[in-house]
Write a protein that holds these residues in place. Structure first.
Motif, PDB file in Angstrom:
ATOM      1  N   UNK A 200     -18.430  17.955  25.752  1.00 43.29           N
ATOM      2  CA  UNK A 200     -19.176  17.230  24.749  1.00 43.29           C
ATOM      3  C   UNK A 200     -19.272  17.176  23.544  1.00 43.29           C
ATOM      4  N   UNK A 201     -19.503  15.590  23.118  1.00 41.70           N
ATOM      5  CA  UNK A 201     -19.280  16.435  21.801  1.00 41.70           C
ATOM      6  C   UNK A 201     -20.727  15.494  21.321  1.00 41.70           C
ATOM      7  N   UNK A 202     -21.123  16.191  19.710  1.00 38.88           N
ATOM      8  CA  UNK A 202     -23.125  16.025  19.282  1.00 38.88           C
ATOM      9  C   UNK A 202     -22.463  15.440  18.324  1.00 38.88           C
ATOM     10  N   UNK A 203     -22.294  14.439  17.788  1.00 37.94           N
ATOM     11  CA  UNK A 203     -21.996  13.937  16.009  1.00 37.94           C
ATOM     12  C   UNK A 203     -23.493  13.943  15.592  1.00 37.94           C
ATOM     13  N   UNK A 204     -23.171  14.653  14.517  1.00 36.68           N
ATOM     14  CA  UNK A 204     -24.535  14.763  13.260  1.00 36.68           C
ATOM     15  C   UNK A 204     -24.351  13.684  12.245  1.00 36.68           C
ATOM     16  N   UNK A 205     -23.577  12.852  12.561  1.00 37.58           N
ATOM     17  CA  UNK A 205     -23.350  12.025  11.460  1.00 37.58           C
ATOM     18  C   UNK A 205     -23.676  10.534  11.757  1.00 37.58           C
ATOM     19  N   UNK A 206     -23.651  10.337  12.216  1.00 38.60           N
ATOM     20  CA  UNK A 206     -24.122   8.899  12.650  1.00 38.60           C
ATOM     21  C   UNK A 206     -25.961   8.878  12.742  1.00 38.60           C
TER      22      UNK A 206
END
Length: 325
Positions: A200-206
């Motif tokens: 799982x990947x949670x991208x907080x920069x988008x």
């Protein structure tokens, strides 16, 4: 008469390594001069090949660095957010190319060394049989890492410099390689995560992020006054922070997970600035409430002070009349 003389001459020319004549004859059967010359030639060839591949590796890494460095400088001159995203993409591709280039150099260097030593690498690979099967089974994880890394990069799930959460590990992407992804946590820890283990990947920069600020209160607190003070703080700080998107909203009273009460505010801000915005507004809210003389609980649970204990009935003294004789 001539044969014994020749045998005596040959025996006199033999080098006596040990007291055993059989071992001496066996060792003298080797052409040590030729062996030494061949060994010296191979060692010199291996050293020269190693130096050559070292130069090729440094020159290749330097070329890759200069190509991406010039492109990065050009994109840095433009404050456009799209250009900023392109810079992150360039850093990701640069990290991947450096990683792949190192693997290619190491492979050809090993292949050249084995060829110089006279080992038929192609024949060994073709006729390995069960060893190839064992190597293939052992390399399943390696292949899985490469395939997973390919899909992560092709789908642009993460890029170097972005704030992400991968498998409960929070931090900034330091590098994306063929086998592992490197995440640097806030405390400086560098985490190496095999690509096949990324579930799982949670991208907080988008895109923009929303930060919540909770001001804990007691049940008897003046809620309307607190909300008015927080609204006034939002109006005073409007337009002063370019990281804040839109106007902050005061939701009102909410229950927190621990059962305590709080007045909650919601602020939308640019990615990467949520911590600074939250700290700034929380400080402003608390300062304004303290200046207004509003008391806030010191902990999530407010403990009532104990009441003054009353003596038990059995210990209370009762006056009983008595007669004097």
């Amino acid at each position: 008469m001539k044969i014994p003389v020749l045998m005596q001459q040959n025996n006199s020319q033999l080098v006596h390594y040990t007291n055993n004549n059989f071992i001496n004859n066996y060792l003298n059967s080797f052409n040590w001069d030729q062996i030494l010359a061949t060994l010296t030639s191979k060692v010199i060839t291996i050293v020269l090949l190693s130096l050559l591949f070292l130069i090729i590796a440094r020159v290749g890494r330097s070329i890759i660095y200069h190509i991406f460095h010039h492109a990065d400088v050009k994109k840095a001159q433009h404050p456009d957010p799209a250009k900023s995203s392109g810079r992150k993409r360039s850093k990701t591709i640069y990290s991947l190319l450096q990683n792949a280039y190192n693997y290619v150099i190491i492979f050809f260097w090993l292949y050249s060394i084995l060829s110089v030593m006279g080992i038929p690498v192609g024949t060994l690979i073709a006729g390995a049989g069960i060893f190839s099967l064992a190597i293939g089974l052992g390399a399943q994880g390696f292949v899985s890492d490469i395939v997973s890394g390919f899909f992560i990069l092709s789908e642009r799930q993460i890029e170097v410099g972005e704030h992400v959460t991968i498998n409960a590990i929070n931090g900034f992407v330091s590098a994306v390689g063929l086998r592992t992804t490197q995440i640097r946590s806030a405390d400086g820890t560098l985490n190496f995560i095999p690509n096949r283990n990324i579930t799982s990947i949670a991208n907080l920069s988008r895109g923009n992020l929303t930060t919540l600020i909770d001001i804990r209160i007691t049940p008897d607190a003046p809620i309307k006054k607190i909300e008015t003070i927080m609204d006034q703080v939002n109006e005073d700080k409007a337009g002063k922070d370019h990281n804040v998107i839109g106007d902050p909203l005061v939701f009102g009273t909410v229950y927190l997970a621990d059962g305590s009460l709080a007045v909650q505010a919601c602020i939308t801000c640019k990615s990467g600035s949520e911590d600074n915005v939250q700290a700034d507004y929380l400080q402003a809210y608390l300062t304004a409430l303290q200046q207004a003389g509003i008391e806030l609980p010191l902990s999530p649970q407010t403990v009532q002070p104990p009441k003054k204990p009353t003596p038990p009935a059995s210990s209370q003294a009762t006056a009983t009349p008595f007669k004097m004789k």
